[in-house]
Design an enzyme around this catalytic site. Sequence first.
Site, PDB file in Angstrom:
ATOM      1  N   HIS A   1       4.700   0.126  -0.039  1.00 35.08           N
ATOM      2  CA  HIS A   1       5.522  -0.727   0.954  1.00 35.08           C
ATOM      3  C   HIS A   1       4.593  -1.342   1.527  1.00 35.08           C
ATOM      4  CE1 HIS A   1       3.572   2.877   3.291  1.00 35.08           C
ATOM      5  NE2 HIS A   1       3.565   1.967   4.193  1.00 35.08           N
TER       6      HIS A   1
ATOM      7  N   ASP B   1       0.519   5.231   1.994  1.00 38.14           N
ATOM      8  CA  ASP B   1      -0.224   5.532   3.159  1.00 38.14           C
ATOM      9  C   ASP B   1      -1.529   6.229   2.463  1.00 38.14           C
ATOM     10  OD1 ASP B   1       1.442   4.540   4.897  1.00 38.14           O
ATOM     11  OD2 ASP B   1       2.713   6.081   4.871  1.00 38.14           O
TER      12      ASP B   1
ATOM     13  N   HIS C   1       0.742  -1.170  -0.150  1.00 37.60           N
ATOM     14  CA  HIS C   1      -0.181  -0.029  -0.236  1.00 37.60           C
ATOM     15  C   HIS C   1       0.693   1.177  -0.081  1.00 37.60           C
ATOM     16  CE1 HIS C   1       1.141  -0.348   4.221  1.00 37.60           C
ATOM     17  NE2 HIS C   1       0.806   0.852   4.354  1.00 37.60           N
TER      18      HIS C   1
ATOM     19  N   ARG D   1       5.555   7.736  13.196  1.00 43.24           N
ATOM     20  CA  ARG D   1       5.632   8.436  11.703  1.00 43.24           C
ATOM     21  C   ARG D   1       4.904   9.949  11.622  1.00 43.24           C
ATOM     22  NH1 ARG D   1       1.131   5.389   8.034  1.00 43.24           N
ATOM     23  NH2 ARG D   1      -0.716   6.116   9.040  1.00 43.24           N
TER      24      ARG D   1
END
Length: 325
Positions: free
Chosen positions: A281, A132, A130, A298
């Site tokens: 990723h 983000d 996917h 993150r």
Amino acid sequence: MTTDTGRSTADGRQTGGIEVKPVAGHIGAEITGVDLAGELDDGVVAEIRAAVLRWKVVFFRGQRLDHARHVALARRFGDPVVLRRRGSASPPDFPEVETTADRLELGGRFGMDHEEWLRRRRHTLLRGWHCDHGARVDPPAATILRAETVPPYGGDTTWSNLAAAYAGLSAPVRAFVDGLRAEHRLGVGYQPRPGDDAYVRHLLDHQIATVHPLVRVHPETGERVLFVNGYYVEQIQGLSRAESAAILQMLLEQAVRPEYTVRFRWEPGSVAFWDNRATIHLAPSDHTHLGLPRIMHRVMLSGDVPVGVDGRPSEPITGSAPGRW
């Protein structure tokens, strides 16, 4: 190659103590000689930005970032996203920071342990890949992820270069996919539990869906990017379900061919900074059974609305609007 000034370029030449070392043929570079917790001058910021655009994901080791410095670093490269909802593990005083341990709570909200939730979300080899927040009309431009605590083995993350994947298609296939658009939707492929499923009800109540070009033009590099992933893509518009499924399978397999990927072994203090517009990723699934902590933080940078080869932007269906999180 090293210049007389000692300065560095995105392809591996050194600049003022900074060195960019590619680690795979199509994607990934490690940057050394920079303290991300310090005050970065404009030249260093430009070097890092150029490396991200060239190599799609860059890695730093041995960094001393806390939440405040993490956010300050992100602000040198764009506007940090502030999420409306985060889990209890995320720091309350830093709304820009999301702690990935929150993911372990998701299944519990809907009556499942984490393993069952993952199994129902990632029941094929390609489902976990996917970008983000790809179902939004304006997915984040980039993500900066730092490792606080990692297991001694397992827990690697893998990225793939979607510009290289597009370039690797044959010319007739590139011409075919250039004009296509696909629906990206939250919860694609989830396998419901028998009877009432609280997660299905959640998806229906909080649905996010967008029609994106199947090939987007990168707003900074001008590269054409194969905008597919296994996590959000629902259906190619104008094709039958059978045709769409077959073509998406082919494109996803192309997108994650090993030669277009890089895998990163995390250590405490490691940082990965990737272009969310040109990569997908795969988060690890080989460490949860170990019972060892993996705490990551993150910060995402606000992105723009993708534009296709024909100049048409993505169109929201439900649940998101540009710049509104």
